[in-house]
Design an enzyme around this catalytic site. Sequence first.
Site, mmCIF file in Angstrom:
data_model
loop_
_atom_site.group_PDB
_atom_site.id
_atom_site.type_symbol
_atom_site.label_atom_id
_atom_site.label_comp_id
_atom_site.label_asym_id
_atom_site.label_seq_id
_atom_site.Cartn_x
_atom_site.Cartn_y
_atom_site.Cartn_z
ATOM 1 N N CYS A 16 70.610 -9.570 -1.565
ATOM 2 C CA CYS A 16 70.951 -10.858 -0.952
ATOM 3 C C CYS A 16 71.696 -11.722 -1.973
ATOM 4 C CB CYS A 16 69.702 -11.526 -0.390
ATOM 5 S SG CYS A 16 70.074 -12.848 0.801
ATOM 6 N N HIS A 47 68.142 -7.056 3.291
ATOM 7 C CA HIS A 47 66.929 -6.912 2.489
ATOM 8 C C HIS A 47 66.314 -5.533 2.721
ATOM 9 C CE1 HIS A 47 66.373 -11.099 1.065
ATOM 10 N NE2 HIS A 47 67.081 -11.394 2.135
ATOM 11 N N GLU A 95 63.844 -4.238 1.246
ATOM 12 C CA GLU A 95 62.381 -4.332 1.157
ATOM 13 C C GLU A 95 61.754 -4.820 2.460
ATOM 14 O OE1 GLU A 95 63.655 -8.518 0.179
ATOM 15 O OE2 GLU A 95 64.461 -6.494 -0.033
#
Length: 218
Positions: A88, A198, A200
């Site tokens: 990001c 993202h 994750e």
Amino acid sequence: MTLAIIDYGSGNLRSAARALERVVAETGSSHRIEVTADPDRVGAAERIVLPGVGAFADCRRGLEAIDGMVEALEHQVLTRARPFLGICVGMQLTAETGHEHGATAGFGWIPGRVVAIEPGTDAQGRALKVPHMGWNRLAPARSRHPVLDGLDDDDHLYFVHSFHLEPACERDLLATTDYGGPVTAAVGRETIVGTQFHPEKSQSAGLRILANFLRWRP
């Protein structure tokens, strides 16, 4: 081998750490995941992850507030060629400049600038909202990068952002996503790779990308 996740007061550190620890456990990787604000620990790492949320200028100031951190990053990435993943705003910082509330210098590792996305309209002609928030497919811009390997056409990644990196060199653009027009989703050059989405937070597809990063030998 240590993978350092840089703690500078901005970013989903625990989410990134948990996702990478899961990948290590599931793949049998020998990497040890360490969240750190210590430039010396970053300087000893085998590879580096830089998360980031919020405004470009705030994230840059957060890094500069840690004495020696920017220098440690530059030495590891540019001199020692350690694999680097920016997530990001962590990806956006690799650009030359960010243009959010004025111009702010980035690292300059990937020529280009970070500008507001211009989302246009959806299939029904309705104006799309900013920030761009939600799940989107990727469109590889050229031959698929090793870190993006194994993604299916049906895989979706999670985005939340209002700005994106416009690379000056087409070869540095790894993937786009469609939000009423192409929006940068991933960039890369040499040992540097960055994702606007993202990983994750992107479930199995994101874990696949993180596993690829751990295996990547640029």
